[in-house]
Design an enzyme around this catalytic site. Structure first.
Site, short mmCIF file in Angstrom:
data_model
loop_
_atom_site.label_atom_id
_atom_site.label_comp_id
_atom_site.label_asym_id
_atom_site.label_seq_id
_atom_site.Cartn_x
_atom_site.Cartn_y
_atom_site.Cartn_z
N SER A 48 -8.30 -0.48 -5.47
CA SER A 48 -8.62 -0.15 -4.08
C SER A 48 -10.12 0.09 -3.94
O SER A 48 -10.90 -0.82 -4.17
CB SER A 48 -7.80 1.05 -3.60
OG SER A 48 -7.62 1.02 -2.20
N LYS A 50 0.86 -1.20 0.00
CA LYS A 50 0.00 0.00 0.00
C LYS A 50 0.89 1.24 0.00
O LYS A 50 1.18 1.84 1.05
CB LYS A 50 -0.93 -0.01 1.22
CG LYS A 50 -2.15 0.88 1.02
CD LYS A 50 -3.01 0.37 -0.11
CE LYS A 50 -4.22 1.25 -0.37
NZ LYS A 50 -4.99 0.81 -1.53
#
Length: 588
Positions: A388, A189
């Site tokens: 995402s 991430k």
């Protein structure tokens, strides 16, 4: 105050439009009506002219000012271009397509969809000719599908491979006395890295290398198939930096078919149309194709009352760094609910083009997609990005279709809390004192850093959000939570790789998604209708879109750096917990 100035601006511009421009429009309309009653008809021996400049987006809104802006400020809608190529294929008066490859900014996935549509056009027996003074790499990828690729004798073809530039803000923030307090789940991430690091982490470098190579393999494979050049040779050419070579080398390498100046291109088109050197043919622009369109952007299949709805969800979820709207969860939920309750709509294709955004907004849209699926089929068509939060709102669908170069996955969440204690206390000289009724009443105050206990509370909240995200994906894809977690961790994948991993069902474009939706709904004859309806210029102006025109101008002026400038501006409006991919993926 912002809304007040928007209203003032809207009213001022409205007065100008009505008082100054409306009479002008009236005169133009009158002249048009007098000069030709059938001026919009497409004549015999016509050629669709795709003059590709400016910027390509998923959809565009109408504006009377668009023709007044320079080529570098033009904004095209992918939906308009695809629909125009389809219409040209079916129109007997249009003999072919002339693709003038300009300086259009577009992602690989959007170019892939255009390229696929041009290939389908060629199958009808009509020609596609491409020309450019200087081909950018993206425009060459698109143009390589043409029957004939022409380059100016003094022109060039950029062919050098892909590169991703990352920009980091850590040192800038430190100089200003600002620090970002980061909470995240997911080894990959990397959205937070620009604020806490000065270079890519090993994990981020790994994933960027993975999706760059996957995208490049898709591009070279497509060019190889069209031009008959082995992939190994295309990579050799890329290592030679073809943009700095003499134009004759492009012919020798097979990248182009011939060298012509523009007057020679005109003669070539005349020959292909079959009118002879002294004959004439009509160049039909995208605007004219739009005026002649009868099927609202996508052709109907057969006849009947059944509808397949294509709902466009593009931009960042609950606020965008590129525009001030994006995917607003409350509006999307209401629109999807209306489609769910509309009995004439037999299936819904959710066209997702989003890098994510608010985790909360993503969860709300996921809920509505899940409810929709209990009533009628839902198929997701992924555009440039569906990562995402973009993947979050997609994972509940019955089927997921993506382009091979779509960027998707990035299953993970994070939170960012800035503190400006050093700026306020040491640089400016401000002191703060607090009176509060409970321990955490001032948690997140920008004037101080978070305590250890506060940090633990926030991290637990982020962890719970990630666990929920994993469960949503696992349930939607029929996989275990552990299996999803092993390919999640915030990692970005291309659509082609996502099919192998089970995150996507197949590689395909919007047409394929519509076809699947109709099959699942059991309908053979149907109308395809796009939602939400595009706003006209005055509606945009009088609502909240008055500043989008300035954004368009700024984007054209700043090019690749526009995303970074808008990013800094947008940070203050983010929800505390974000489900988004790396902020600005700058691939060239």
């Amino acid at each position: 105050m912002k809304e007040f100035f928007k209203i003032v601006l809207a009213c001022t511009v409205s007065i100008l439009v009505v008082g100054i421009m409306l009479p002008t429009f009236g005169v133009i309309s009158l002249v048009s009506a007098v000069s030709s009653a059938d001026g919009n008809e497409i004549k015999q021996n016509s050629v669709l002219f795709l003059d590709l400049q400016g910027t390509l987006e998923e959809r565009t809104m109408e504006s009377p000012f668009s023709s007044m802006m320079g080529d570098e400020f033009k904004v095209y809608g992918l939906d308009d271009i695809i629909a125009s190529i389809k219409d040209a294929k079916e129109n007997d008066n249009i003999r072919g397509i002339y693709l003038q490859a300009g300086t259009m900014e577009a992602t690989a996935a959007s170019l892939e969809e255009m390229r696929s549509e041009l290939a389908a056009f060629k199958e009808s027996g009509k020609f596609v000719v491409a020309y450019a003074d200087q081909y950018s790499q993206g425009m060459y990828y698109l143009a390589s599908v043409a029957d004939k690729v022409i380059v100016n004798p003094a022109g060039s073809i950029e062919w050098s491979g892909l590169v991703s530039h990352q920009v980091f803000y850590k040192n800038l923030l430190e100089k200003a006395g600002v620090k970002m307090q980061i909470f995240k789940v997911g080894t990959y991430k990397s959205a937070v890295e620009p604020f806490i690091a000065t270079e890519m982490s090993d994990a981020n470098r790994e994933q960027v290398s993975e999706f760059l190579n996957s995208t490049w393999n898709s591009i070279t494979s497509a060019v190889s198939a069209s031009r008959g050049i082995p992939v190994e040779k295309l990579n050799e050419y890329a290592d030679r930096s073809m943009a700095l070579r003499q134009a004759t080398e492009y012919i020798e390498c097979g990248l182009a078919d011939t060298l012509l100046y523009k007057d020679g291109v005109l003669d070539c088109l005349k020959s292909l149309v079959g009118v002879g050197k002294e004959g004439k043919f009509e160049l039909v622009t995208l605007d004219k194709m739009k005026e002649n369109r009868t099927a609202a952007g996508i052709s109907s299949i057969g006849s009947g009352n059944a509808k397949i709805a294509v709902y466009y969800a593009y931009g960042e979820i609950d606020g965008s760094t590129y525009t001030d709207d994006g995917i607003i969860s409350e509006k999307v939920i209401k629109d999807l609910r209306d489609l769910r309750e509309d009995n004439s709509v037999r299936a819904v294709v959710l066209r997702v083009n989003s890098p994510g955004g608010s985790a909360y907004g993503s969860e709300q849209i996921w809920r509505e997609v899940s409810l929709m699926k209990t009533v009628k089929p839902v198929v997701v068509s992924m555009g440039d990005y569906a990562a995402s939060g973009g993947y979050y709102i997609s994972c509940a669908a019955d089927r997921i279709v993506a382009n091979s170069t779509t960027l998707t996955g990035s299953i993970g969440i994070f939170g960012m809390f800035p503190t400006a204690a050093e700026l306020m206390n040491e640089t400016i000289g401000l002191d703060f004192d607090v009176v509060k009724t409970n321990r955490f009443a001032d948690m997140g105050a920008i004037s101080r850093s978070l305590t250890t206990e506060e940090s633990e509370i926030i991290q637990d909240y982020i962890n719970a959000g990630y666990d929920l995200f994993l469960r949503r994906c696992a349930d939607g894809r029929g996989m275990s939570v552990a299996a999803i977690d092993s390919i999640a961790q915030g990692r970005v994948w291309t659509g082609e790789k996502a099919v192998e991993l089970g995150l996507v069902d197949e590689v395909g474009d919007l047409d394929r998604a519509v076809e699947i939706a109709a099959q699942l709904a059991g309908v053979a004859a149907y109308e395809v209708k796009a939602y939400p309806a595009c706003k006209d210029f005055m509606t945009q102006l009088l609502e909240d879109d008055a500043d989008d025109y300035m954004n368009t101008m700024a984007r054209g002026a700043m090019g690749e750096y526009y995303g970074y400038i808008r990013l800094v501006r947008g940070v203050r409006n983010w929800y505390p917990v974000q489900a988004r991919m790396p902020f600005v993926i700058n691939i060239r």
